[in-house]
Design an enzyme around this catalytic site. Structure first.
Site, PDB file in Angstrom:
ATOM      1  CB  SER A  41      -0.897   0.012   1.237  1.00  0.00           C
ATOM      2  OG  SER A  41      -1.527   1.275   1.406  1.00  0.00           O
ATOM      3  CE1 TYR A  81      -4.331  -2.165   4.733  1.00  0.00           C
ATOM      4  CE2 TYR A  81      -3.261  -0.112   4.110  1.00  0.00           C
ATOM      5  CZ  TYR A  81      -3.869  -1.305   3.758  1.00  0.00           C
ATOM      6  OH  TYR A  81      -4.006  -1.635   2.432  1.00  0.00           O
TER       7      TYR A  81
END
Length: 271
Positions: free
Chosen positions: A150, A163
Site C-alpha cells: 500500500s 495498517y
C-alpha cells in the site's frame, strides 16, 4: 509472454475487490485459479465467474492468518492441479470495524488487540502464504509471488498506523523472499496501490481523506480494481521474468510529488 496458459495461481481475498478482479483477469489469460477468501460464498462466486468465462477455478474458504487454513489451500491446489506457479497475496482486513477503527484513532488510543489482529492478517498471513507455496515452487524451479502492499507503507500518516506498519513489513518481507529464493527461480514482488475505488475500501475511509487522494492523483481518473489486476497479471507472467524484489506503485502518481497528507489535518480544522 503475457499469457498465463497452464499456470496455476492461488489468489487470497479473491471474493471481492482487487482479488476478484485479479482472479478474473488471470483466468481469462489461461491460468487455473484457486480462489480463497474468508467468505466461502465470495470465493465460490468468483470461481463460478471464472468458469462461466471459460476458465478453470476452484474455491477454498480460508483465513490467511491461520496456518492450518494455508496448509489446506495449498493441498487443494496441488490435489486439483498438481503445481503452484502464482501466489497473489492480496487479502487484508478492510472491514470498517478493523480498517475503519485504525483510521479513526491516534496511537495513544491504539487497542493492542486491534494492532495484533492487523499484523496477524496483513503481515503474518502474507508470510504464511509465502512459506507454504515455496516448497512447491522450489520443486518446479519457478514461481511468482505477488504481495499486496500500500502507499500507506511509504511515509507517515496520522491514522491507519497499524495498517501502514503491517504493509511496511510486507515490503521488506517481499525483498527478503526475493533475495533468499531467487536462485531457486522464485520471484517475489509487491504492488502498492493508492486510492482504488472498491466498495470495501472506500466504505472504510473518511470522505475528507478520499477527497485529498482524489485531488492529489496525477491522472484524470481514479483507479479501479482492474488497474491493479493488470499489474498483478503482468507480474504473474513470464513477461516479467527479470523483475523481482520490487515494490511497484499503482497509485495514479499519488506518491510521485510533494507531500499532501498534512492537508487532512487542515480540512479537519486541526492545527
Amino acid at each position: 509472454m503475457n499469457a498465463l496458459t497452464a499456470k496455476v495461481g492461488i489468489i487470497t481475498g479473491g471474493g471481492s475487490g482487487m482479488g476478484r478482479a485479479g482472479g478474473l483477469l488471470m483466468g481469462e489469460r489461461g491460468a487455473r485459479i484457486v480462489v480463497t477468501d474468508i467468505s466461502a460464498d465470495g470465493a465460490e462466486a468468483t470461481a463460478q465467474a471464472i468458469r462461466s468465462r471459460g476458465g478453470e477455478a476452484i474455491a477454498c474458504q480460508g483465513d490467511i492468518a491461520s496456518e492450518a487454513d494455508w496448509r489446506a489451500v495449498v493441498a487443494a491446489a496441488l490435489d486439483s492441479y498438481g503445481r503452484i506457479d502464482i501466489l497473489y497475496n492480496n487479502a487484508a482486513d478492510l472491514r470498517p470495524e478493523t480498517y475503519g477503527r485504525d483510521a479513526s484513532i491516534a496511537l495513544e488510543d491504539m487497542d493492542v488487540a486491534l494492532w495484533d489482529h492487523v499484523m496477524a492478517v496483513n503481515l503474518r498471513g502474507t508470510m504464511l502464504g509465502c512459506k507454504h507455496v515455496i516448497p512447491a515452487m522450489t520443486r518446479q524451479g519457478a514461481g511468482s509471488i505477488i504481495n499486496a502492499s500500500s502507499n500507506a507503507a511509504d511515509s507517515g500518516q496520522e491514522t491507519t498506523m497499524a495498517y501502514g506498519a503491517s504493509k511496511a513489513g510486507v515490503n521488506i518481507l517481499t525483498q527478503y523472499v526475493a533475495t533468499a529464493y531467487g536462485q531457486r527461480g522464485i520471484r517475489c514482488n509487491a504492488i502498492a496501490p493508492g486510492l482504488v475505488v472498491s466498495s470495501e475500501r472506500k466504505a472504510a475511509l473518511d470522505p475528507a481523506l478520499v477527497r485529498i487522494f482524489e485531488d492529489n492523483i496525477l491522472t484524470p481518473y481514479t483507479g479501479v480494481p482492474e488497474d491493479v489486476a493488470e499489474v498483478a497479471a503482468f507480474l504473474a507472467s513470464d513477461a516479467s521474468r527479470y523483475i523481482t524484489g520490487q515494490i511497484i506503485a499503482v497509485d495514479g502518481g499519488l506518491t510521485a510529488h510533494a507531500p499532501y497528507y498534512s492537508d487532512f489535518r487542515r480540512l479537519r480544522g486541526q492545527s
